[in-house]
Scaffold this motif. Sequence first.
Motif, mmCIF file in Angstrom:
data_model
loop_
_atom_site.group_PDB
_atom_site.id
_atom_site.type_symbol
_atom_site.label_atom_id
_atom_site.label_comp_id
_atom_site.label_asym_id
_atom_site.label_seq_id
_atom_site.Cartn_x
_atom_site.Cartn_y
_atom_site.Cartn_z
ATOM 1 N N VAL A 158 29.659 37.494 29.233
ATOM 2 C CA VAL A 158 30.990 38.296 27.625
ATOM 3 C C VAL A 158 31.687 37.286 27.757
ATOM 4 O O VAL A 158 32.988 37.403 27.948
ATOM 5 C CB VAL A 158 31.176 39.415 27.891
ATOM 6 N N GLN A 159 31.762 36.788 26.162
ATOM 7 C CA GLN A 159 32.893 35.613 25.964
ATOM 8 C C GLN A 159 33.953 35.923 25.388
ATOM 9 O O GLN A 159 35.686 35.720 25.844
ATOM 10 C CB GLN A 159 32.493 34.730 24.951
ATOM 11 N N ALA A 160 34.240 37.297 25.112
ATOM 12 C CA ALA A 160 35.648 37.906 24.529
ATOM 13 C C ALA A 160 35.988 38.440 25.453
ATOM 14 O O ALA A 160 37.266 39.935 25.433
ATOM 15 C CB ALA A 160 35.029 38.754 23.117
ATOM 16 N N LEU A 161 35.910 38.925 26.746
ATOM 17 C CA LEU A 161 36.018 39.660 27.472
ATOM 18 C C LEU A 161 36.959 39.481 28.485
ATOM 19 O O LEU A 161 37.168 38.281 28.121
ATOM 20 C CB LEU A 161 35.135 39.898 28.993
ATOM 21 N N GLU A 162 37.976 40.528 28.339
ATOM 22 C CA GLU A 162 39.798 39.945 28.742
ATOM 23 C C GLU A 162 39.181 39.582 30.034
ATOM 24 O O GLU A 162 38.717 39.958 31.145
ATOM 25 C CB GLU A 162 40.769 40.900 29.038
ATOM 26 N N PRO A 163 40.025 37.979 30.464
ATOM 27 C CA PRO A 163 40.016 37.851 32.017
ATOM 28 C C PRO A 163 40.469 38.711 33.418
ATOM 29 O O PRO A 163 40.122 38.467 34.633
ATOM 30 C CB PRO A 163 41.167 36.234 32.196
ATOM 31 N N GLY A 164 41.621 39.726 33.147
ATOM 32 C CA GLY A 164 41.945 40.659 34.336
ATOM 33 C C GLY A 164 40.710 41.729 34.795
ATOM 34 O O GLY A 164 40.645 41.825 35.664
ATOM 35 N N TYR A 165 39.541 41.997 33.891
ATOM 36 C CA TYR A 165 38.269 42.544 34.909
ATOM 37 C C TYR A 165 37.950 42.194 35.385
ATOM 38 O O TYR A 165 37.698 40.600 35.590
ATOM 39 C CB TYR A 165 37.581 42.961 33.694
ATOM 40 N N VAL A 166 37.620 43.032 36.813
ATOM 41 C CA VAL A 166 36.373 41.782 37.399
ATOM 42 C C VAL A 166 35.443 42.490 38.122
ATOM 43 O O VAL A 166 35.229 43.475 37.449
ATOM 44 C CB VAL A 166 37.070 41.715 39.298
ATOM 45 N N SER A 167 34.582 41.567 38.213
ATOM 46 C CA SER A 167 32.791 41.657 38.178
ATOM 47 C C SER A 167 32.281 42.255 39.580
ATOM 48 O O SER A 167 33.095 42.179 40.811
ATOM 49 C CB SER A 167 32.490 40.869 38.210
ATOM 50 N N SER A 168 31.539 42.878 39.782
ATOM 51 C CA SER A 168 30.761 43.550 41.900
ATOM 52 C C SER A 168 30.913 41.824 42.123
ATOM 53 O O SER A 168 31.425 42.117 43.175
ATOM 54 C CB SER A 168 29.875 43.992 41.013
ATOM 55 N N LEU A 169 30.088 40.835 41.524
ATOM 56 C CA LEU A 169 29.783 39.888 42.375
ATOM 57 C C LEU A 169 30.695 38.872 43.001
ATOM 58 O O LEU A 169 31.502 38.888 44.088
ATOM 59 C CB LEU A 169 29.373 38.565 41.899
ATOM 60 N N CYS A 170 31.885 38.837 42.196
ATOM 61 C CA CYS A 170 33.381 38.922 42.408
ATOM 62 C C CYS A 170 34.176 39.149 43.367
ATOM 63 O O CYS A 170 34.672 38.895 44.062
ATOM 64 C CB CYS A 170 34.106 38.322 41.457
ATOM 65 N N TRP A 171 34.193 39.972 43.099
ATOM 66 C CA TRP A 171 34.776 41.807 43.722
ATOM 67 C C TRP A 171 34.081 42.015 45.471
ATOM 68 O O TRP A 171 35.011 41.355 46.609
ATOM 69 C CB TRP A 171 34.502 43.015 43.737
ATOM 70 N N TYR A 172 32.888 40.968 45.703
ATOM 71 C CA TYR A 172 32.202 40.848 46.691
ATOM 72 C C TYR A 172 33.039 39.987 47.334
ATOM 73 O O TYR A 172 33.026 39.344 48.331
ATOM 74 C CB TYR A 172 30.664 40.622 46.432
ATOM 75 N N MET A 173 33.114 38.761 47.113
ATOM 76 C CA MET A 173 33.438 37.173 47.481
ATOM 77 C C MET A 173 34.860 36.936 47.446
ATOM 78 O O MET A 173 35.150 37.381 48.820
ATOM 79 C CB MET A 173 33.319 36.231 46.040
ATOM 80 N N PHE A 174 35.971 37.930 47.173
ATOM 81 C CA PHE A 174 36.570 38.473 47.634
ATOM 82 C C PHE A 174 37.383 39.581 48.494
ATOM 83 O O PHE A 174 38.188 39.068 49.838
ATOM 84 C CB PHE A 174 37.779 39.472 46.601
ATOM 85 N N VAL A 175 35.891 40.688 49.108
ATOM 86 C CA VAL A 175 36.171 41.304 49.848
ATOM 87 C C VAL A 175 35.626 40.727 51.269
ATOM 88 O O VAL A 175 36.323 40.459 52.415
ATOM 89 C CB VAL A 175 36.087 42.463 49.500
ATOM 90 N N LEU A 176 34.187 39.405 50.659
ATOM 91 C CA LEU A 176 34.228 38.987 52.308
ATOM 92 C C LEU A 176 35.773 37.789 52.425
ATOM 93 O O LEU A 176 35.512 38.321 53.770
ATOM 94 C CB LEU A 176 32.970 38.248 51.477
ATOM 95 N N MET A 177 36.343 37.305 51.980
ATOM 96 C CA MET A 177 37.037 36.318 52.328
ATOM 97 C C MET A 177 38.283 36.834 52.904
ATOM 98 O O MET A 177 38.776 36.466 53.846
ATOM 99 C CB MET A 177 37.936 35.667 50.657
#
Length: 265
Positions: A158-177
């Motif tokens: 979604v191009q117009a979406l504010e960058p502060g929202y976190v997707s499930s895949l990025c949340w998974y990568m953050f938890v993994l790290m």
Amino acid sequence: MILLDARIRDYVLLPIFLVVVLTQALRSNFMAILKSDNKVDLKEVKTNNMLSRCRALRAMGHMLPAKAFHARKAYFIKKDQGVLVKNPPKPKDPMEALSGGGDPMAAMGHMKGQVMYMLSQGALAYWVSFLFSGFLVAKTPFPLTFQFKSMTQRGVEVQALEPGYVSSLCWYMFVLMSSHSVLSIVQTLFFNSQIDEDDNPMMAMMGSMGGAGMMPGGGPDMSKIYKQEQESLEMIQHEFLLGNPGASDGIEVELWRKWRADRHK
């Protein structure tokens, strides 16, 4: 402004966090069971201890009397008898260094860890992308620029979406790290133990990327190290800093004489 449903927290965000952290804990314990003890080369240990003593003599020799210093110096570099002169190691053959590898059992253990890491994280990534694709699970408490959009919204196009929202895949990568740090805190607080650094996902990823480019047979040339230590000891000029310049005896003898004279007063 998008309001995130509370059920996303309960059924997406928390399950991803718990599954990833528990999977990392199981993998860490499983690898600890499979991990074999590294073989200790007694000859290498003796050599390292001898070189450490030689460096300590060069660094702290001025604290020894002349007789003690020269006795230790002769032990290392006396002609045809010193340990650095009598049996020096042979110069390393470059072709032998290239053909010879490290410990095969250690390499096998490292390979097991890499395979276990790739399989577990590949399965988790497929699980997250299959069940929770397109979910927005969190929002950062501070604003971000659009340069961070690819880091926080992977899988949400979604191009117009504010960058502060976190997707499930990025949340998974953050938890993994960050799972290694979370497990380390838990182990320290409740079990008084430490997790091996080899179980760190960041270390595992760096090892998988850089392991193929490592050259076998690396290591110091012990013949050059022996020669350098020998030359350093030969050039050193001894000066006993604890001695009394006006007396032939050392300071310990002067203190003993002073104590004896005070005792007989």
